[in-house]
Design a protein around this motif. Structure first.
Motif, mmCIF file in Angstrom:
data_model
loop_
_atom_site.group_PDB
_atom_site.id
_atom_site.type_symbol
_atom_site.label_atom_id
_atom_site.label_comp_id
_atom_site.label_asym_id
_atom_site.label_seq_id
_atom_site.Cartn_x
_atom_site.Cartn_y
_atom_site.Cartn_z
ATOM 1 N N SER A 167 -9.858 2.730 -3.240
ATOM 2 C CA SER A 167 -10.350 1.538 -2.557
ATOM 3 C C SER A 167 -11.742 1.295 -3.123
ATOM 4 N N LEU B 242 -9.261 2.019 3.538
ATOM 5 C CA LEU B 242 -9.544 1.095 2.437
ATOM 6 C C LEU B 242 -10.335 -0.098 2.950
ATOM 7 N N LYS C 147 -9.916 -2.462 8.136
ATOM 8 C CA LYS C 147 -10.126 -2.378 6.696
ATOM 9 C C LYS C 147 -11.162 -3.438 6.269
ATOM 10 N N ASN D 169 0.849 -1.186 0.000
ATOM 11 C CA ASN D 169 0.000 0.000 0.000
ATOM 12 C C ASN D 169 0.893 1.247 0.000
ATOM 13 N N ALA E 253 -4.335 -5.917 2.595
ATOM 14 C CA ALA E 253 -4.968 -5.677 1.295
ATOM 15 C C ALA E 253 -5.456 -6.972 0.643
ATOM 16 N N SER F 143 -9.128 -5.159 -3.437
ATOM 17 C CA SER F 143 -9.974 -4.000 -3.732
ATOM 18 C C SER F 143 -9.178 -2.710 -3.845
ATOM 19 N N LEU F 144 -7.857 -2.815 -3.696
ATOM 20 C CA LEU F 144 -7.011 -1.625 -3.665
ATOM 21 C C LEU F 144 -6.263 -1.492 -4.980
#
Ligand SMILES: *Cc1c(COP(=O)(O)O)cnc(C)c1O
Length: 381
Positions: free
Chosen positions: A361, A334, A202, A152, A180, A305-306
């Motif tokens: 995100s 996110l 998250k 990230n 993530a 999703s990032l």
């Protein structure tokens, strides 16, 4: 019936079997008591419940769901992701040698640098997505290797199995921040990692209303895990029962949310990659991405999703696009159900993040609506 372990969707939806034993409720209650009863002979009425600092059934229920999803031997919750990061590093002896992936979540880098300087811990930062560079750093003995995958905001992918190999050869444990990826897409312990960490603030909670962190391990008897567990109990970095209960509720839909978020993120990434006003898209799901082959091996069901996107032009142009978005909320963080956009350079100006980078995100909204929003924002007016 076979003895196969239940699948993640089943574990999550049924909260690993947690129900309310007292009321027969399908949903477990929140246990708020800070202290527990003893009987007339002064024996604890429940041997595992003495004081609420880290003895709480709601917290245990949430930990059990995450433990099963992770395929872990044990799982501990913390009040934030950063508290979970700190719990690992605090368990290291003074004079230890640590190898930290460069360019990862800025909060981790900043805190680890400060902590290692204060505690006389030797810190080496290396681009762990470069297997040769990581192997070189692991040629001297070390105590801990810390990687984050996908990272990230660069979305770099680290080969967890390869990292575990070189870390173990150096005498180090491998810790993976898999925030993530979530436990649905990647199970780092199965790939050889010793500890996996998530910011449960998250996607694990997923509703942008709980701060939490989680650590899971492969070996409960290891000295580092024993030190982490003792420190949480003694120093009291515990999550509150209400937050744990919200996590237990949020995680029921984690597999479903992750599935939709991954599909949406891939659609958004493909749209952006084909756009004339976009310089580059950083997303491991795209075949053009340097980490795509490794991600395809160690992530199953999607690529997360990032994603980050480099807008053609300058800082003003990137901020103009951000300002025109109507559906993407302009906010950090996110993994929530709602899509967010962040101009990362504004948040951390001195860490080499390009001024044209936008981090997205992607939530669970309709993919067509999200793409239409990006299309109108990118349009030169
Ligand atoms: C958010 C985040 C953290 C920190 O978690 P908090 O819950 O905000 O303390 C650590 N690592 C990654 C990759 C994150 O995205």
């Amino acid at each position: 019936m076979t003895n196969d372990p239940l699948k993640p969707a089943t574990i999550a939806a049924q909260a690993a079997g947690a129900t309310d034993g007292e009321t027969a409720g399908v949903v477990p209650g929140i246990h708020l008591s800070t202290t527990y009863l003893r009987d007339p002979d002064y024996e604890l009425m429940r041997a595992d419940n003495k004081y609420g600092r880290d003895e709480n059934d709601t917290v245990r229920q949430a930990e059990e769901v995450l433990r099963q999803l992770e395929g872990a031997a044990a799982t501990l919750l913390f009040p934030t992701g950063m508290a979970a990061v700190a719990a690992v590093f605090r368990a290291l002896p003074s004079g230890a040698r640590v190898i930290l992936q460069s360019g990862i979540y800025w909060g981790t880098i900043k805190w680890v640098r400060d902590f290692c300087a204060r505690r006389g811990i030797i810190l080496e930062e290396v681009d762990a997505a470069d297997a040769t560079a990581l192997a070189a750093a692991c040629r001297s003995s070390a105590d801990l290797v810390w990687v984050e995958t996908p990272s990230n905001p660069w979305l770099k992918v680290v080969d967890i199995a390869a990292a575990a190999g070189v870390a173990h050869k150096a005498g180090a444990i491998l810790v993976v921040d898999a925030t993530a990826a979530t436990p649905i897409l990647t199970r780092p312990l199965d790939l050889g990692a010793d500890i996996v960490m998530h910011s449960a603030s998250k996607a694990i909670n997923g509703h942008t209303d709980v701060l939490a962190g989680v650590l899971s391990c492969r070996d409960v008897a290891s000295s580092i895990w024993q030190a982490i567990a003792m420190d949480r109990h003694d120093a009291g970095a515990i999550i509150g029962p209400f937050e744990a209960w919200l996590l237990l509720r949020g995680v029921r839909t984690l597999p479903l949310r992750v599935e939709r978020m991954c599909a949406n993120a891939l659609a958004v990434a493909e749209f952006l990659e084909g756009h004339a006003l976009v310089e580059a898209v950083l997303y491991p799901g795209l075949p053009s991405n340097a980490g795509h082959a490794i991600a395809s091996r160690q992530m199953s069901g999607g690529y997360g999703s990032l994603l980050s996107v480099l807008i053609k032009g300058d800082r003003a142009r990137a901020l103009d696009v951000v300002g025109r978005l109507r559906l993407f909320h302009r906010a950090t963080s996110l993994g929530g159900v709602e899509s967010l956009v962040e101009h990362r350079h504004t948040i951390e100006p001195h860490t080499g993040i390009p001024e044209t980078l936008l981090r997205l995100s992607v939530g669970i909204e309709d993919a067509g609506d999200l793409i239409a929003d990006l299309a109108q924002a990118l349009d030169v007016h």
